[in-house]
Scaffold this motif. Structure first.
Motif, PDB file in Angstrom:
ATOM      1  N   LEU A 129       0.824  -1.213   0.000  1.00  0.00           N
ATOM      2  CA  LEU A 129       0.000   0.000   0.000  1.00  0.00           C
ATOM      3  C   LEU A 129       0.862   1.268   0.000  1.00  0.00           C
ATOM      4  CD1 LEU A 129      -2.748  -1.131   2.525  1.00  0.00           C
ATOM      5  CD2 LEU A 129      -3.005  -0.863   0.042  1.00  0.00           C
ATOM      6  N   GLU A 130       1.996   1.248   0.698  1.00  0.00           N
ATOM      7  CA  GLU A 130       2.900   2.400   0.677  1.00  0.00           C
ATOM      8  C   GLU A 130       3.466   2.620  -0.722  1.00  0.00           C
ATOM      9  OE1 GLU A 130       5.767   1.752   3.778  1.00  0.00           O
ATOM     10  OE2 GLU A 130       4.391   2.448   5.340  1.00  0.00           O
ATOM     11  N   HIS A 131       3.702   1.524  -1.436  1.00  0.00           N
ATOM     12  CA  HIS A 131       4.147   1.628  -2.829  1.00  0.00           C
ATOM     13  C   HIS A 131       3.016   2.188  -3.683  1.00  0.00           C
ATOM     14  CE1 HIS A 131       6.283   0.567  -6.506  1.00  0.00           C
ATOM     15  NE2 HIS A 131       5.178  -0.022  -6.939  1.00  0.00           N
ATOM     16  N   LEU A 132       1.820   1.691  -3.483  1.00  0.00           N
ATOM     17  CA  LEU A 132       0.652   2.083  -4.275  1.00  0.00           C
ATOM     18  C   LEU A 132       0.266   3.539  -4.059  1.00  0.00           C
ATOM     19  CD1 LEU A 132      -1.722   1.291  -6.126  1.00  0.00           C
ATOM     20  CD2 LEU A 132      -2.925   0.536  -4.078  1.00  0.00           C
ATOM     21  N   VAL A 133       0.344   4.033  -2.837  1.00  0.00           N
ATOM     22  CA  VAL A 133      -0.122   5.388  -2.537  1.00  0.00           C
ATOM     23  C   VAL A 133       0.695   6.445  -3.277  1.00  0.00           C
ATOM     24  CG1 VAL A 133       1.244   5.946  -0.475  1.00  0.00           C
ATOM     25  CG2 VAL A 133      -1.115   6.786  -0.681  1.00  0.00           C
ATOM     26  N   THR A 134       1.852   6.096  -3.774  1.00  0.00           N
ATOM     27  CA  THR A 134       2.678   7.080  -4.491  1.00  0.00           C
ATOM     28  C   THR A 134       2.057   7.506  -5.820  1.00  0.00           C
ATOM     29  OG1 THR A 134       4.061   5.379  -5.529  1.00  0.00           O
ATOM     30  CG2 THR A 134       4.813   6.276  -3.408  1.00  0.00           C
ATOM     31  N   ILE A 135       0.983   6.833  -6.268  1.00  0.00           N
ATOM     32  CA  ILE A 135       0.305   7.285  -7.488  1.00  0.00           C
ATOM     33  C   ILE A 135      -0.508   8.547  -7.219  1.00  0.00           C
ATOM     34  CG2 ILE A 135       0.207   4.972  -8.495  1.00  0.00           C
ATOM     35  CD1 ILE A 135      -2.781   4.872  -7.796  1.00  0.00           C
ATOM     36  N   PHE A 136      -0.720   8.877  -5.954  1.00  0.00           N
ATOM     37  CA  PHE A 136      -1.459  10.071  -5.579  1.00  0.00           C
ATOM     38  C   PHE A 136      -0.469  11.169  -5.202  1.00  0.00           C
ATOM     39  CE2 PHE A 136      -4.198   6.468  -4.617  1.00  0.00           C
ATOM     40  CZ  PHE A 136      -5.345   6.818  -5.320  1.00  0.00           C
ATOM     41  N   GLU A 137      -0.658  12.338  -5.781  1.00  0.00           N
ATOM     42  CA  GLU A 137       0.217  13.472  -5.508  1.00  0.00           C
ATOM     43  C   GLU A 137      -0.136  14.091  -4.167  1.00  0.00           C
ATOM     44  OE1 GLU A 137       2.805  14.799  -7.289  1.00  0.00           O
ATOM     45  OE2 GLU A 137       2.602  13.065  -8.616  1.00  0.00           O
ATOM     46  N   PRO A 138       0.845  14.340  -3.298  1.00  0.00           N
ATOM     47  CA  PRO A 138       0.556  15.029  -2.044  1.00  0.00           C
ATOM     48  C   PRO A 138      -0.031  16.415  -2.327  1.00  0.00           C
ATOM     49  CG  PRO A 138       2.752  14.068  -2.000  1.00  0.00           C
ATOM     50  CD  PRO A 138       2.249  13.939  -3.403  1.00  0.00           C
ATOM     51  N   GLY A 139      -1.059  16.790  -1.569  1.00  0.00           N
ATOM     52  CA  GLY A 139      -1.666  18.105  -1.714  1.00  0.00           C
ATOM     53  C   GLY A 139      -2.768  18.195  -2.756  1.00  0.00           C
ATOM     54  N   LEU A 161      -8.862  -1.864  -2.165  1.00  0.00           N
ATOM     55  CA  LEU A 161      -7.632  -1.065  -2.106  1.00  0.00           C
ATOM     56  C   LEU A 161      -7.908   0.296  -1.467  1.00  0.00           C
ATOM     57  CD1 LEU A 161      -5.940  -1.662  -5.581  1.00  0.00           C
ATOM     58  CD2 LEU A 161      -5.219  -2.549  -3.359  1.00  0.00           C
ATOM     59  N   ARG A 162      -9.005   0.911  -1.857  1.00  0.00           N
ATOM     60  CA  ARG A 162      -9.359   2.227  -1.327  1.00  0.00           C
ATOM     61  C   ARG A 162      -9.573   2.144   0.189  1.00  0.00           C
ATOM     62  NH1 ARG A 162     -14.202   3.256  -3.956  1.00  0.00           N
ATOM     63  NH2 ARG A 162     -15.251   2.646  -2.050  1.00  0.00           N
ATOM     64  N   ARG A 163     -10.297   1.104   0.631  1.00  0.00           N
ATOM     65  CA  ARG A 163     -10.540   0.917   2.070  1.00  0.00           C
ATOM     66  C   ARG A 163      -9.228   0.719   2.817  1.00  0.00           C
ATOM     67  NH1 ARG A 163     -14.685  -2.217   0.387  1.00  0.00           N
ATOM     68  NH2 ARG A 163     -13.466  -4.101   0.672  1.00  0.00           N
ATOM     69  N   TYR A 164      -8.363  -0.155   2.280  1.00  0.00           N
ATOM     70  CA  TYR A 164      -7.075  -0.404   2.939  1.00  0.00           C
ATOM     71  C   TYR A 164      -6.252   0.884   3.042  1.00  0.00           C
ATOM     72  CZ  TYR A 164      -7.525  -5.530   2.776  1.00  0.00           C
ATOM     73  OH  TYR A 164      -7.917  -6.836   2.966  1.00  0.00           O
ATOM     74  N   LEU A 165      -6.219   1.667   1.968  1.00  0.00           N
ATOM     75  CA  LEU A 165      -5.443   2.909   1.986  1.00  0.00           C
ATOM     76  C   LEU A 165      -5.978   3.874   3.036  1.00  0.00           C
ATOM     77  CD1 LEU A 165      -4.927   3.367  -1.851  1.00  0.00           C
ATOM     78  CD2 LEU A 165      -3.107   3.020  -0.157  1.00  0.00           C
TER      79      LEU A 165
END
Length: 195
Positions: A129-139, A161-165
């Motif tokens: 999930l930490e790898h996956l979340v990088t597809i979202f830009e901070p801010g 995936l959305r729930r886990y994140l």
């Protein structure tokens, strides 16, 4: 507009070739956005009738559009088929993550750019999930539909995936809007500011 000839195998090269020409790209975009016949496509794109007709013939022969019940529709599964048809090369461990242990977990659960299965063990799932979340830009704020689209590219069960994140505090949700609230941030070594 129906073509009797056998359609070619859909490959990423074929898709790029079909959409590399601006008139075909505009025609395909109009169909994806709901234009159901040649007249609607002409109205939405501003292209001449002959240009749209030629683009539709080429897109249909390439397998990107088809006629269903008298309506022109996009064959969006063509993109999934092209990705799956692409020969897979073993991933370079350095491409997945610089940390060898994390790269090993990712190699186990990520195949051809998609999550093959979700890890049962929480620690491994967290790394994924930490790898996956990088597809979202901070801010950046994302509507739920866009989050679903981004996650569906990684795994068919985008809702899980959305729930886990969200459960892992990597994404925050409020009123149907999501934003990245955790995970790693790349830092430019020549600057003190996160990228």
């Amino acid at each position: 507009m129906t073509v009797d000839a056998e359609k070619p195998e859909i490959t990423s090269d074929l898709l790029v070739g079909l959409l590399a020409e601006p008139d075909r790209l505009a025609t395909f975009a109009a169909v994806v956005l709901g234009a159901a016949d040649q007249a609607e496509i002409v109205a939405r794109t501003g292209l001449p009738v002959r240009t749209v007709a030629a683009a539709l013939r080429r897109l249909e022969s390439g397998g990107l559009v088809e006629t269903v019940d008298g309506r022109t529709v996009a064959v969006v599964d063509a993109f999934r088929a092209a990705v799956r048809a692409r020969p897979s090369a073993p991933p370079d461990p350095a491409e997945l993550d610089p940390d060898r242990a994390t790269a090993a977990v990712l190699r186990t659960f990520v195949r051809d750019g998609r999550i093959s299965q979700l890890p049962a063990a929480r620690g491994k799932r967290r790394l994924l999930l930490e790898h996956l979340v990088t597809i979202f830009e901070p801010g950046v704020r994302y509507p739920e539909a866009e989050v679903n689209t981004l996650l569906r590219a990684w795994h068919d069960d985008h809702a899980a995936l959305r729930r886990y994140l969200v459960d892992e505090d990597l994404l925050t949700r409020r009123d149907g809007v999501y934003w990245r609230s955790g995970g790693p941030v790349d830092v430019d070594p020549t600057s003190e500011e996160p990228r």
